[in-house]
Design an enzyme around this catalytic site. Structure first.
Site, short mmCIF file in Angstrom:
data_model
loop_
_atom_site.label_atom_id
_atom_site.label_comp_id
_atom_site.label_asym_id
_atom_site.label_seq_id
_atom_site.Cartn_x
_atom_site.Cartn_y
_atom_site.Cartn_z
N LYS A 22 -0.02 -4.64 -6.66
CA LYS A 22 -1.58 -3.88 -6.26
C LYS A 22 -1.84 -3.81 -4.70
CE LYS A 22 -5.43 -6.87 -6.34
NZ LYS A 22 -6.10 -6.85 -4.85
N ASN A 23 -1.26 -5.09 -3.89
CA ASN A 23 -1.64 -4.91 -2.49
C ASN A 23 -0.67 -4.30 -1.87
OD1 ASN A 23 -4.19 -6.46 -3.25
ND2 ASN A 23 -3.35 -8.40 -2.37
N CYS A 120 -17.88 -10.49 -0.01
CA CYS A 120 -17.45 -10.68 -1.41
C CYS A 120 -17.39 -11.95 -1.78
CB CYS A 120 -16.26 -9.90 -1.56
SG CYS A 120 -14.56 -10.79 -1.26
N ARG A 125 -15.34 -11.84 5.18
CA ARG A 125 -14.45 -10.85 5.31
C ARG A 125 -14.61 -9.66 6.18
NH1 ARG A 125 -11.70 -10.04 -0.60
NH2 ARG A 125 -9.90 -9.27 0.75
N ASP A 308 -3.74 -16.14 -2.78
CA ASP A 308 -3.93 -15.54 -4.09
C ASP A 308 -3.19 -16.21 -5.06
OD1 ASP A 308 -5.06 -13.58 -2.74
OD2 ASP A 308 -3.55 -12.24 -2.64
N ARG A 400 -8.95 -6.03 -12.18
CA ARG A 400 -8.70 -5.32 -11.03
C ARG A 400 -7.12 -5.46 -10.43
NH1 ARG A 400 -13.38 -6.31 -6.88
NH2 ARG A 400 -11.83 -4.98 -5.67
N1 EPU Z 1 -10.44 -11.64 8.97
C1 EPU Z 1 -11.32 -11.41 10.07
N2 EPU Z 1 -11.42 -10.13 10.66
C2 EPU Z 1 -10.83 -9.04 10.14
C3 EPU Z 1 -9.67 -8.89 9.19
C4 EPU Z 1 -9.90 -10.15 8.72
O1 EPU Z 1 -11.88 -12.45 10.63
O2 EPU Z 1 -10.94 -7.79 10.87
C5 EPU Z 1 -10.09 -12.84 8.27
C6 EPU Z 1 -10.80 -12.71 6.92
O3 EPU Z 1 -11.92 -12.93 6.83
C7 EPU Z 1 -9.90 -13.85 6.24
C8 EPU Z 1 -8.63 -13.91 7.05
O4 EPU Z 1 -8.86 -12.93 8.07
O5 EPU Z 1 -10.57 -15.08 6.68
C9 EPU Z 1 -7.49 -12.95 6.50
O6 EPU Z 1 -7.92 -11.82 5.60
P1 EPU Z 1 -7.04 -10.52 5.55
O7 EPU Z 1 -7.58 -9.47 6.40
O8 EPU Z 1 -5.67 -10.94 5.56
O9 EPU Z 1 -7.25 -10.09 4.10
P2 EPU Z 1 -7.39 -8.85 3.53
O10 EPU Z 1 -6.34 -7.75 4.31
O11 EPU Z 1 -8.83 -8.33 3.33
C10 EPU Z 1 -5.69 -8.94 1.82
C11 EPU Z 1 -5.15 -8.92 0.13
C12 EPU Z 1 -6.03 -10.16 -0.42
C13 EPU Z 1 -5.67 -11.32 0.10
C14 EPU Z 1 -5.65 -11.37 1.73
C15 EPU Z 1 -4.74 -12.77 2.16
C16 EPU Z 1 -5.00 -6.40 0.10
C17 EPU Z 1 -5.71 -5.37 -0.39
N3 EPU Z 1 -5.90 -7.68 -0.09
O12 EPU Z 1 -6.85 -9.12 1.96
O13 EPU Z 1 -5.94 -10.01 -1.81
O14 EPU Z 1 -6.11 -12.33 -0.46
O15 EPU Z 1 -4.89 -10.23 2.24
O16 EPU Z 1 -3.33 -12.64 1.92
O17 EPU Z 1 -4.11 -6.45 0.48
C18 EPU Z 1 -6.30 -10.35 -4.17
O18 EPU Z 1 -5.20 -9.69 -4.40
O19 EPU Z 1 -6.68 -11.18 -4.86
C19 EPU Z 1 -6.69 -10.39 -2.83
C20 EPU Z 1 -7.96 -10.99 -2.47
#
Ligand code: EPU
Length: 421
Positions: A22-23, A120, A125, A308, A400
């Site tokens: 998915k990701n 969320c 996030r 995850d 999802r």
């Molecule tokens: N963060 C910030 N600022 C930003 C971006 C992130 O402070 O601009 C913080 C977030 O709040 C969090 C941390 O950095 O505390 C890491 O977040 P990240 O941005 O890496 O998460 P994401 O990219 O939104 C992806 C996956 C998630 C997975 C996380 C961590 C996708 C579509 N989603 O989310 O997947 O948990 O990386 O590995 O790639 C899931 O599949 O269940 C899922 C939630």
């Protein structure tokens, strides 16, 4: 709303095939915006989130299709006419990964208007790092009426040092930089296999990216990209979830297509719990232990133990012999499965970002409610072990991110079924 009903106590046996990731699929589908013509993606999982991303692309004017029959894993995205570079609130609010269109849109069309994702269930996030990266490349960013508007006649290469390691942030800025003028260096990048996979796809399209999957990514901008034909890598989190299913039932399962190099931290932890895990030609064989050892774990960015997989491992620890300390360092609110596991007889105490899980002799089936994707998976896993009937409600969360999980588990001998609302 559909429910899953599971009756525990059946050791899982047999073989199961892991679907596409998915990701990886979500950013890769968004990257279709970077080239005119039709891109073909294979091994795309049939998930609610993928449907949402295809809708986001359709709303903008892309042609999208999921093929049928033997090709049902294939999705096509075609850009053959004008694009409206806008992702509306109605779609972004259902899936925050919609924000992945921001980078490609501003790079390719000079303009993007994308609804700002809210918080969320698992945390606030923010997307400040996405915006910081795009700004560094020269995009003018404003926030109006709940929308992020980004504009740039031509992005220019720059050095970006992410303050926080972010998966989709790294992906968004990388997708913008491929069409920027000159060289971009991204530092403190996420090293997840899905980031590496996106870099691989972009390079197949004609981009010049080095270091995808490492903490420093160097991108030399090009003038244009071509569409691509690509098969998406297997989902390491689905694989890990199925591995825990084998572990928690004391089963013996071959998880086909599981890639050991993407699952190192998970394999090491599961071995500590007493599982025997062997790499076979087609995947990973997991034999669950008679007695589950308790283990401590802290989630960290890849290659550390994935957030995850935290809820699923906690499900396993509820029946371990001993006490386990589980720390969540990525998201601030990712223990929503705990009160539901309590309903099944688990003994868990939360202290800030840490959960202390005292293994119990047995779980007992109960009606429980899914609160987010991975939490739902942990409840299904606990249900596979529990005595009696567990009813998991709100499984749209599960849909999802897991392709027909109940069917896969049933094929392995679980007593599990979906009840349509
Ligand atoms: N963060 C910030 N600022 C930003 C971006 C992130 O402070 O601009 C913080 C977030 O709040 C969090 C941390 O950095 O505390 C890491 O977040 P990240 O941005 O890496 O998460 P994401 O990219 O939104 C992806 C996956 C998630 C997975 C996380 C961590 C996708 C579509 N989603 O989310 O997947 O948990 O990386 O590995 O790639 C899931 O599949 O269940 C899922 C939630």
């Amino acid at each position: 709303m559909d429910k899953i009903i599971v009756k525990g106590g059946h050791p899982l046996q047999g073989e199961v095939v892991v679907s596409g990731a998915k990701n990886a699929a979500l950013p890769i589908l968004a990257s279709a915006l970077l080239a005119d013509g039709k891109s073909v993606y294979r091994n795309v999982p049939d998930l609610a989130d993928v449907v949402t991303m295809l809708k986001v692309l359709e709303t903008m004017g892309c042609g999208t299709a999921r093929l049928t029959g033997r090709q049902k894993d294939v999705c096509e995205v075609a850009i053959e006419g004008p694009i409206t570079p806008e992702a509306p609130y109605d779609l972004v609010k259902t899936m925050r990964a919609s924000v992945l269109v921001l980078g490609p849109l501003v790079a390719r069309f000079g303009r993007a208007r994308v609804s700002m994702p809210g918080g969320c269930a698992i945390g606030a996030r923010p997307i400040d790092q996405h915006l910081k990266g795009l700004k560094a490349l020269g995009a003018d960013i404003t926030l109006t009426e709940g929308y992020v508007e980004a504009r740039a006649k031509q992005l220019k290469g720059a050095t970006v040092n992410f303050d926080v390691i972010t998966v989709t942030g790294t992906e968004n800025v990388m997708m913008a930089a491929v069409l920027a003028k000159g060289r971009t260096v991204l530092e403190n990048c996420a090293r997840e296999p899905e980031v590496e996979e996106l870099a691989r796809v972009l390079n197949k399209m004609g981009a010049r990216i080095q270091g995808g999957g490492t903490s420093v990514i160097t991108i030399d901008g090009v003038d244009a990209l071509q569409p691509v034909d690509h098969a998406i890598l297997p989902d390491r989190i689905e694989a890990g979830t199925l591995m825990v299913a084998a572990a928690i039932t004391g089963g013996n399962v071959l998880v086909k297509h599981a890639q050991p190099e993407h699952l190192e931290s998970v394999i090491l932890k599961l071995r500590e719990t007493g599982c025997t895990i062997t790499a076979e030609e087609k995947g990973l064989r997991v034999k669950g232990p008679k007695v589950v050892n308790s283990v401590d774990v802290k989630t960290t960015e890849h290659p550390g133990f994935p957030t995850d997989m935290q809820a699923q491992l906690m499900g396993l620890m509820t029946v371990a012999n001993g006490t386990s300390v589980i720390s969540e360092s990525i998201f601030e609110n990712r223990f929503m499965h705990v009160p539901e596991l309590h309903r099944m007889g688990a003994d868990i105490t939360i202290q800030g970002h840490t959960a202390v899980v005292k293994g119990v002799k047995k779980l007992s089936g109960a009606p429980v409610m899914a609160t987010d994707l991975r939490a739902s998976a942990s409840l299904v896993l606990a249900g596979l072990r529990a005595e009696g009937k567990t009813e998991v409600a709100r499984i749209y969360h599960l849909d999802r991110g897991y392709e027909r999980l109940e069917r896969k588990l049933r094929k392995l001998g679980a007593d599990i079924r979906r009840v349509k609302a």
